[in-house]
Design a protein around this motif. Structure first.
Motif, PDB file in Angstrom:
ATOM      1  N   SER A  72       0.768  -1.131  -0.131  1.00 52.25           N
ATOM      2  CA  SER A  72      -0.211  -0.096  -0.101  1.00 52.25           C
ATOM      3  C   SER A  72       0.904   1.440   0.069  1.00 52.25           C
ATOM      4  O   SER A  72       1.943   1.524   0.524  1.00 52.25           O
ATOM      5  CB  SER A  72      -0.933   0.082   1.246  1.00 52.25           C
ATOM      6  OG  SER A  72      -0.333   0.222   2.460  1.00 52.25           O
ATOM      7  N   GLN A 121      -5.626   0.944   5.119  1.00 50.37           N
ATOM      8  CA  GLN A 121      -7.396   0.403   5.351  1.00 50.37           C
ATOM      9  C   GLN A 121      -7.912   0.702   4.053  1.00 50.37           C
ATOM     10  O   GLN A 121      -8.536  -0.212   3.423  1.00 50.37           O
ATOM     11  CB  GLN A 121      -7.649   1.006   6.526  1.00 50.37           C
ATOM     12  CG  GLN A 121      -7.214   0.668   7.805  1.00 50.37           C
ATOM     13  CD  GLN A 121      -8.047   0.944   9.126  1.00 50.37           C
ATOM     14  OE1 GLN A 121      -9.136   1.377   8.806  1.00 50.37           O
ATOM     15  NE2 GLN A 121      -7.227   1.015  10.320  1.00 50.37           N
ATOM     16  N   TYR A 122      -8.204   1.888   3.715  1.00 50.25           N
ATOM     17  CA  TYR A 122      -8.972   2.477   2.731  1.00 50.25           C
ATOM     18  C   TYR A 122      -8.850   3.793   2.158  1.00 50.25           C
ATOM     19  O   TYR A 122      -8.111   4.558   2.835  1.00 50.25           O
ATOM     20  CB  TYR A 122     -10.395   2.156   3.136  1.00 50.25           C
ATOM     21  CG  TYR A 122     -10.814   3.017   4.149  1.00 50.25           C
ATOM     22  CD1 TYR A 122     -11.364   4.187   3.986  1.00 50.25           C
ATOM     23  CD2 TYR A 122     -10.837   2.801   5.270  1.00 50.25           C
ATOM     24  CE1 TYR A 122     -11.807   5.269   4.834  1.00 50.25           C
ATOM     25  CE2 TYR A 122     -11.455   3.308   6.533  1.00 50.25           C
ATOM     26  CZ  TYR A 122     -11.797   4.465   6.209  1.00 50.25           C
ATOM     27  OH  TYR A 122     -12.270   5.525   7.290  1.00 50.25           O
ATOM     28  N   CYS A 147      -5.838  -4.253  -4.026  1.00 49.69           N
ATOM     29  CA  CYS A 147      -6.980  -3.732  -3.434  1.00 49.69           C
ATOM     30  C   CYS A 147      -8.304  -4.126  -4.137  1.00 49.69           C
ATOM     31  O   CYS A 147      -8.204  -4.693  -5.161  1.00 49.69           O
ATOM     32  CB  CYS A 147      -6.941  -2.259  -3.534  1.00 49.69           C
ATOM     33  SG  CYS A 147      -7.184  -1.761  -5.463  1.00 49.69           S
ATOM     34  N   TYR A 181     -10.273  -0.577  -1.079  1.00 53.95           N
ATOM     35  CA  TYR A 181     -10.037  -1.186   0.104  1.00 53.95           C
ATOM     36  C   TYR A 181      -8.847  -1.888  -0.027  1.00 53.95           C
ATOM     37  O   TYR A 181      -8.567  -2.636  -0.827  1.00 53.95           O
ATOM     38  CB  TYR A 181     -11.101  -2.349   0.412  1.00 53.95           C
ATOM     39  CG  TYR A 181     -12.698  -1.798   0.618  1.00 53.95           C
ATOM     40  CD1 TYR A 181     -12.802  -1.471   1.696  1.00 53.95           C
ATOM     41  CD2 TYR A 181     -13.416  -1.414  -0.485  1.00 53.95           C
ATOM     42  CE1 TYR A 181     -14.169  -0.664   2.098  1.00 53.95           C
ATOM     43  CE2 TYR A 181     -14.808  -1.196  -0.200  1.00 53.95           C
ATOM     44  CZ  TYR A 181     -14.887  -0.742   0.948  1.00 53.95           C
ATOM     45  OH  TYR A 181     -16.278  -0.065   1.048  1.00 53.95           O
ATOM     46  N   ARG A 182      -8.004  -2.035   1.212  1.00 54.79           N
ATOM     47  CA  ARG A 182      -6.573  -2.513   1.089  1.00 54.79           C
ATOM     48  C   ARG A 182      -6.954  -4.102   1.755  1.00 54.79           C
ATOM     49  O   ARG A 182      -7.795  -4.223   2.537  1.00 54.79           O
ATOM     50  CB  ARG A 182      -5.529  -1.845   2.063  1.00 54.79           C
ATOM     51  CG  ARG A 182      -5.444  -0.635   1.566  1.00 54.79           C
ATOM     52  CD  ARG A 182      -4.256  -0.913   0.281  1.00 54.79           C
ATOM     53  NE  ARG A 182      -3.753   0.611   0.056  1.00 54.79           N
ATOM     54  CZ  ARG A 182      -4.153   1.195  -1.373  1.00 54.79           C
ATOM     55  NH1 ARG A 182      -5.394   0.689  -1.820  1.00 54.79           N
ATOM     56  NH2 ARG A 182      -3.767   2.275  -1.399  1.00 54.79           N
ATOM     57  N   ASP A 189      -5.772  -6.300   3.876  1.00 51.77           N
ATOM     58  CA  ASP A 189      -5.776  -6.413   5.377  1.00 51.77           C
ATOM     59  C   ASP A 189      -7.043  -5.965   5.879  1.00 51.77           C
ATOM     60  O   ASP A 189      -7.537  -6.369   6.847  1.00 51.77           O
ATOM     61  CB  ASP A 189      -4.676  -6.011   6.125  1.00 51.77           C
ATOM     62  CG  ASP A 189      -3.095  -6.472   6.047  1.00 51.77           C
ATOM     63  OD1 ASP A 189      -3.216  -7.494   5.239  1.00 51.77           O
ATOM     64  OD2 ASP A 189      -2.165  -5.825   6.271  1.00 51.77           O
ATOM     65  N   PHE A 190      -7.610  -4.807   5.703  1.00 50.58           N
ATOM     66  CA  PHE A 190      -8.771  -4.297   6.137  1.00 50.58           C
ATOM     67  C   PHE A 190     -10.034  -5.065   5.851  1.00 50.58           C
ATOM     68  O   PHE A 190     -10.696  -5.454   6.512  1.00 50.58           O
ATOM     69  CB  PHE A 190      -8.882  -2.705   5.500  1.00 50.58           C
ATOM     70  CG  PHE A 190     -10.312  -2.224   6.065  1.00 50.58           C
ATOM     71  CD1 PHE A 190     -10.189  -1.812   7.304  1.00 50.58           C
ATOM     72  CD2 PHE A 190     -11.081  -1.851   5.053  1.00 50.58           C
ATOM     73  CE1 PHE A 190     -11.379  -1.088   7.923  1.00 50.58           C
ATOM     74  CE2 PHE A 190     -12.334  -1.362   5.747  1.00 50.58           C
ATOM     75  CZ  PHE A 190     -12.481  -0.829   7.045  1.00 50.58           C
ATOM     76  N   GLN A 224     -10.223  -8.519   7.317  1.00 49.71           N
ATOM     77  CA  GLN A 224     -10.978  -8.519   8.619  1.00 49.71           C
ATOM     78  C   GLN A 224     -12.067  -8.300   8.927  1.00 49.71           C
ATOM     79  O   GLN A 224     -12.999  -9.083   9.619  1.00 49.71           O
ATOM     80  CB  GLN A 224      -9.970  -7.465   9.462  1.00 49.71           C
ATOM     81  CG  GLN A 224     -10.226  -7.543  11.150  1.00 49.71           C
ATOM     82  CD  GLN A 224      -9.765  -8.642  11.424  1.00 49.71           C
ATOM     83  OE1 GLN A 224      -8.717  -9.182  11.521  1.00 49.71           O
ATOM     84  NE2 GLN A 224     -10.550  -9.316  12.337  1.00 49.71           N
ATOM     85  N   ASP A 247     -15.736   6.398   8.061  1.00 52.69           N
ATOM     86  CA  ASP A 247     -15.193   4.864   8.337  1.00 52.69           C
ATOM     87  C   ASP A 247     -16.655   3.990   8.436  1.00 52.69           C
ATOM     88  O   ASP A 247     -16.594   2.887   8.080  1.00 52.69           O
ATOM     89  CB  ASP A 247     -14.735   4.904   9.742  1.00 52.69           C
ATOM     90  CG  ASP A 247     -14.185   3.571  10.183  1.00 52.69           C
ATOM     91  OD1 ASP A 247     -13.057   3.229   9.358  1.00 52.69           O
ATOM     92  OD2 ASP A 247     -14.866   2.770  10.980  1.00 52.69           O
ATOM     93  N   ARG A 276     -17.503   0.850   5.698  1.00 55.73           N
ATOM     94  CA  ARG A 276     -17.746  -0.449   6.015  1.00 55.73           C
ATOM     95  C   ARG A 276     -19.092  -0.767   5.572  1.00 55.73           C
ATOM     96  O   ARG A 276     -19.331  -2.140   5.405  1.00 55.73           O
ATOM     97  CB  ARG A 276     -17.659  -0.388   7.809  1.00 55.73           C
ATOM     98  CG  ARG A 276     -16.397  -0.259   8.193  1.00 55.73           C
ATOM     99  CD  ARG A 276     -16.434  -0.055   9.661  1.00 55.73           C
ATOM    100  NE  ARG A 276     -15.053   0.103  10.065  1.00 55.73           N
ATOM    101  CZ  ARG A 276     -14.108  -0.896  10.891  1.00 55.73           C
ATOM    102  NH1 ARG A 276     -14.496  -2.072  10.745  1.00 55.73           N
ATOM    103  NH2 ARG A 276     -13.032  -0.452  11.191  1.00 55.73           N
TER     104      ARG A 276
END
Length: 321
Positions: free
Chosen positions: A2, A52-53, A75, A127-128, A130-131, A134, A185, A189
């Motif tokens: 990233s 994250q994003y 991504c 979106y990355r 890891d984010f 999860q 955020d 989501r």
């Protein structure tokens, strides 16, 4: 791998964007850039939580046709396009507006030809890994072992009003800058959940399992429509070509192409019309006939819905020096 905010700022600088104050009509809390006048006009708004994003708003146009060629980190993204004109080059396909587009980054360079003077107006979320892994693990468990399939299922769809509404709500957010991070955020989501919930419902409703043999027939049928888009094509003739009954053809075609046969034919015709408007002097009525429409008024309505401009306005904008 990233990029952080400084990396993106360097990328914007290399792309002839200059940092500026966000103009009226853009949400708070992000970084805004404008074009060097000799390259184009308009704004690029950008908000990121590193690793994250990020949220991107495009509202600009190029002064001349531009070929974009750059690497994108791994991504998943979802974007609403309100206006755009051009072609992706690898693989080749027309860029369309009034659709939700998804993108899977990190696999091969992104290449596209963007037409001059036609506004690129869009808002999207990137979106990355890891984010989103999860979030999906927490909300969906092991239902989606490969998240790419969910994002592929929404690519080029015009039938996702919930996502369009959510993205425009982000663009039109005018709350306090201090609360913007929490607002973004939550929306980011929510958008991810919308993609996967939609995909889950589609899978539940899908009653048609397409065999490899049927996939080849449908692929050939698409090529046939691409070559005969201006002809009077009936569902009965397509059924014979595909060696399927009309009911099976309609259902499998929609599953395979993500749209109805009528919508696919319209897309092919409008894409060809775009080329004729840009590179020939045919009157609008003749362009309509050349791509299979007997009514120039009906053609103009369909073109405007697909490309964001009426045919004559598109031609003038494309040829404007």
């Amino acid at each position: 791998m990233s990029r952080d905010k400084e990396d993106y700022k360097e990328l914007f600088k290399a792309s002839n964007f200059i940092p500026c104050k966000s103009p009226e009509g853009f949400p708070p809390g992000g970084d805004c850039f404008t074009f060097s006048p000799e390259f184009g006009e308009g704004y690029y708004w950008y908000y990121e939580v590193p690793g994250q994003y990020n949220i991107k708003i495009h509202d600009f146009s190029f002064c001349k046709d531009e070929v974009l060629d750059f690497e994108i980190p791994e991504c998943l993204s979802v974007t609403w396009y309100d206006s755009i004109s051009g072609e992706e080059l690898n693989p080749y396909r027309s860029l369309n507006c009034n659709v939700i587009k998804s993108f899977l980054g990190g696999y091969e360079p992104y290449r596209a030809l963007i037409h001059r003077n036609i506004p690129i107006r869009s808002i999207g979320i990137e979106y990355r890994p890891d984010f989103f892994h999860q979030i999906l693990k927490n909300n969906f468990g092991t239902i989606y072992e490969d998240p790419k399939s969910a994002f592929k299922s929404i690519d080029e769809t015009s039938n996702f009003p919930e996502m369009k509404k959510l993205l425009w709500e982000i663009w039109n957010y005018n709350g306090a800058k201090s609360s913007a991070a929490l607002y973004y955020d939550g929306k980011v989501r929510e958008a991810l959940a919308l993609v996967f919930e939609r995909h889950r419902k589609i899978n539940e409703k899908a009653k048609t399992s397409i065999s490899p043999a049927d996939e080849e027939l449908l692929k050939s049928l698409g090529l046939y429509i691409n070559d005969h888009y201006a002809d009077r094509i009936t569902i009965q003739s397509l059924s014979k070509i595909a060696c399927m009954g009309t009911t099976k053809l309609k259902s499998t075609f929609k599953v395979y192409y993500g749209m109805t046969i009528a919508d696919y034919m319209q897309k092919v015709r409008i894409d060809h019309a775009e080329h004729l408007l840009a590179f020939t002097d045919l009157p609008i009525s003749e362009v309509a006939k050349a791509v299979g429409y007997t009514s120039s008024g009906h053609f103009a309505e369909l073109f405007s819905s697909s490309k964001g401009l009426l045919p004559l306005a598109y031609r003038k904008a494309f040829r404007c020096k």
